[in-house]
Design a protein around this motif. Structure first.
Motif, mmCIF file in Angstrom:
data_model
loop_
_atom_site.group_PDB
_atom_site.id
_atom_site.type_symbol
_atom_site.label_atom_id
_atom_site.label_comp_id
_atom_site.label_asym_id
_atom_site.label_seq_id
_atom_site.Cartn_x
_atom_site.Cartn_y
_atom_site.Cartn_z
ATOM 1 N N ILE A 381 43.987 46.834 46.564
ATOM 2 C CA ILE A 381 43.092 45.748 46.293
ATOM 3 C C ILE A 381 42.282 46.004 45.076
ATOM 4 O O ILE A 381 41.995 45.071 44.322
ATOM 5 C CB ILE A 381 42.079 45.953 47.464
ATOM 6 C CG1 ILE A 381 42.474 45.370 48.704
ATOM 7 C CG2 ILE A 381 40.813 45.011 47.298
ATOM 8 C CD1 ILE A 381 41.742 45.600 49.956
ATOM 9 N N GLU A 382 42.194 47.281 44.736
ATOM 10 C CA GLU A 382 41.115 47.600 43.497
ATOM 11 C C GLU A 382 42.229 47.155 42.306
ATOM 12 O O GLU A 382 41.787 46.529 41.382
ATOM 13 C CB GLU A 382 40.930 49.109 43.089
ATOM 14 C CG GLU A 382 39.724 49.338 44.281
ATOM 15 C CD GLU A 382 39.435 50.853 44.276
ATOM 16 O OE1 GLU A 382 40.381 51.501 43.619
ATOM 17 O OE2 GLU A 382 38.674 51.186 44.966
ATOM 18 N N GLU A 386 41.467 44.277 39.445
ATOM 19 C CA GLU A 386 41.365 44.593 37.873
ATOM 20 C C GLU A 386 42.579 43.554 37.370
ATOM 21 O O GLU A 386 42.206 42.894 36.237
ATOM 22 C CB GLU A 386 41.981 46.121 37.821
ATOM 23 C CG GLU A 386 40.908 47.071 38.203
ATOM 24 C CD GLU A 386 41.336 48.514 38.092
ATOM 25 O OE1 GLU A 386 42.611 48.386 37.658
ATOM 26 O OE2 GLU A 386 40.712 49.442 38.235
ATOM 27 N N ARG A 387 43.774 43.368 38.023
ATOM 28 C CA ARG A 387 44.665 42.435 37.401
ATOM 29 C C ARG A 387 43.993 40.961 37.104
ATOM 30 O O ARG A 387 44.213 40.358 36.306
ATOM 31 C CB ARG A 387 45.981 42.602 38.105
ATOM 32 C CG ARG A 387 46.817 43.651 37.914
ATOM 33 C CD ARG A 387 48.235 43.740 38.344
ATOM 34 N NE ARG A 387 48.449 43.389 39.739
ATOM 35 C CZ ARG A 387 48.646 44.026 40.756
ATOM 36 N NH1 ARG A 387 48.565 45.238 40.471
ATOM 37 N NH2 ARG A 387 48.391 43.747 41.841
ATOM 38 N N ASN A 393 40.175 37.271 32.264
ATOM 39 C CA ASN A 393 39.559 37.192 31.129
ATOM 40 C C ASN A 393 40.268 36.691 30.061
ATOM 41 O O ASN A 393 39.835 36.167 29.224
ATOM 42 C CB ASN A 393 38.953 38.578 30.945
ATOM 43 C CG ASN A 393 37.760 38.997 31.537
ATOM 44 O OD1 ASN A 393 36.992 38.264 32.162
ATOM 45 N ND2 ASN A 393 37.896 40.222 32.167
ATOM 46 N N SER A 394 41.711 36.874 30.075
ATOM 47 C CA SER A 394 42.746 36.410 29.062
ATOM 48 C C SER A 394 42.741 35.095 28.976
ATOM 49 O O SER A 394 42.737 34.313 27.992
ATOM 50 C CB SER A 394 44.064 36.948 29.268
ATOM 51 O OG SER A 394 44.444 36.515 30.415
#
Length: 537
Positions: A381-382, A386-387, A393-394
């Protein structure tokens, strides 16, 4: 040459008017035929006219003459004229000047011999029999004891007195008389009306409907009894819903109503005897039957009493009836305790077999496996978050770069897209956070289940786990030698101990029944497999 068409030629013939000639012919005929007897067959008879006169014809195989019977003469005739009847008519011949016709005015009428009347009766009998009016299936039985008797006869003759006298002698009941003419013109219609009138009465009316009817007349000649051969009388008798007794004439006299009636009586007195029984005979018979009934009832009761006493003697006593059930009850009571003990032992053995499969190693392995699965899910999950965050963001940076190249007129639309993107980002963050909370709740629930299955919960109830020097659980006392170092794990801590010099068999609990001893072969525990855990319960 003389003129043949000369109308002035003199003649010696007397000249008459039409009326004079018709009157002369009428006087001549009435003088020559003032009293004649004519034999012929009635033709065209349709009954009396509305004026009361009757018009028809008399004929034979070669000629025909009109006939008339005036109203006054019609009422004096002994029998009613009918179509096709051969008769002898007495009267005078006269003419009718208005139409140049002649006719006979009948003053008396009689059948052309008894044979003609009998032939007419036979023909009518065959006709009515073909219609089923004389069938035995239509005849009804007379009531045994009628309450009301209806009589259709002349009120002035001896017939009604004979009937009343005979009924009063045998069994007095109520008698209703419908007075009628029993011969002459219109007598048949009155008899038929009387039968229909009695049937039309209501059983609960002021004049009750009779239970049986008697149509009666004294003896006489064939002509005197002719009204009871009338078709309307026969049909009225056949249609009567009340049982009807025909008592017309003497025993040797037969009329058509005798065939249509339910019962034929030879005389009116015989009809009264058929209608009611003899009261004295009924009372005598009733007394005899009552005596027989009392005697039979007494004998029947005595026989029933004797049979009851025999049955009472044959019945067993109460102790004999209850002996076998009592014995069965005692046997069942004795076996009940033993059965309960055996059932308890069997249940306890089954419980021990299932409890032997519950080992701490299994619970510990399952807990570790579930924890590892939870940790792996948390790591995935973490990483996913993050991905996902890096990807968003990208995408956001690329969108900012693209938006920087958009002309100023698109600033409003870019701002709207940026707001929408921010909302989507916040929605994604809240969705991920909600999903993480749900997964954490599932992990905590599973951890609680694992904790509830842990053997440490059993230690909280006062049990302990014995471990050897290698920290392996010991489930059998034979696995420990004298002076062996052991550790006892309680719910809160461990305690080190040393076994005694002698190890005896374990003592059973106080409430546990003794179990048969089994021969067990002590096998050394394999170093790679720890011994099974004992019964913690």
């Amino acid at each position: 040459m003389a003129n043949l068409f000369d109308v002035d030629t003199p003649s010696n013939l007397t000249e008459y008017s039409v009326s004079e000639l018709s009157g002369s012919i009428k006087r001549t005929v009435e003088t020559a035929f003032d009293q004649v007897r004519v034999r012929g067959e009635i033709s065209g008879y349709r009954g009396p006219h509305s004026s009361g006169h009757a018009y028809f014809s008399l004929k034979d195989d070669r000629a025909r003459i009109d006939a008339v019977i005036w109203k006054g003469t019609m009422s004096r005739l002994k029998f009613r004229p009918e179509e096709g009847m051969e008769v002898i008519a007495t009267g005078k011949v006269t003419t009718f000047p208005g139409s140049s016709k002649y006719q006979i005015v009948i003053e008396s009428l009689e059948p052309a011999g008894a044979g003609a009347l009998m032939a007419l009766i036979e023909e009518r009998k065959r006709k009515l029999a073909a219609e089923g009016l004389f069938d035995p299936e239509r005849k009804r039985r007379l009531p045994f004891l009628p309450r009301v008797i209806g009589v259709v006869t002349s009120p002035t003759g001896a017939v009604i007195r004979d009937i009343l006298h005979r009924i009063s002698d045998r069994f007095p009941v109520r008698v209703l008389l419908w007075p009628v003419k029993v011969q002459g013109e219109g007598s048949g219609q009155e008899v038929a009306n009387a039968i229909h009138g009695f049937n039309a009465l209501s059983p609960d009316g002021a004049i009750p409907r009779p239970d049986v009817l008697i149509v009666a007349r004294g003896g006489g000649s064939l002509e005197d009894l002719w009204s009871f051969n009338d078709e309307i009388v026969v049909r009225a008798a056949a249609e009567s819903r009340i049982p009807l007794i025909s008592a017309v004439g003497h025993e040797t006299d037969w009329t058509l109503i005798d065939y249509a009636a339910d019962v034929r009586a030879p005389t009116p007195t015989g009809a009264a005897e058929m209608a009611v029984p003899v009261k004295a005979e009924l009372q005598s018979q009733l007394a005899a039957l009552s005596a027989r009934l009392q005697g039979g009832t007494g004998r029947h009761m005595d026989q029933r009493r004797q049979n009851l006493r025999s049955l009472v003697r044959a019945l067993p006593s109460l102790d004999q009836l209850l002996a076998l059930p009592r014995r069965r009850f005692d046997e069942a009571a004795v076996g009940l305790g033993r059965g309960l003990s055996l059932n308890t032992i069997n249940k306890r053995r089954g419980f021990e077999r299932f409890a032997a499969h519950l080992r701490p190693e299994l619970l510990t392995g399952r807990i570790n496996e579930r924890r590892q699965q939870v940790n792996e899910r948390m790591v995935r999950i973490e990483r996913f978050i993050e991905r996902r965050t890096a990807e968003l963001n990208s995408r956001l940076k690329r969108a900012d770069a693209v938006l920087g190249l958009v002309p100023a007129r698109l600033d409003t639309q870019v701002a709207r897209f940026r707001d929408r993107l921010s909302n989507l980002t916040r929605h994604a963050d809240s969705t991920l956070a909600h999903q993480l909370r749900r997964w954490r709740a599932d992990v905590l629930a599973q951890d609680r289940v694992l904790q509830s299955l842990s053997y440490k919960n059993v230690l909280l109830r006062g049990y302990a786990v014995i471990r050897d020097a290698d920290d392996r659980p010991v489930s059998r006392a034979a696995a420990l030698g004298p002076s062996a170092a052991i550790s006892i794990q309680f719910a809160d801590a461990r305690v080190n101990a040393v076994t005694g010099s002698e190890a005896g068999p374990p003592l059973p609990p106080a409430d546990t029944p003794p179990t048969p001893s089994r021969k067990r072969s002590a096998k050394p525990a394999a170093p790679e497999k720890p011994p099974e855990q004992g019964n913690l319960f």
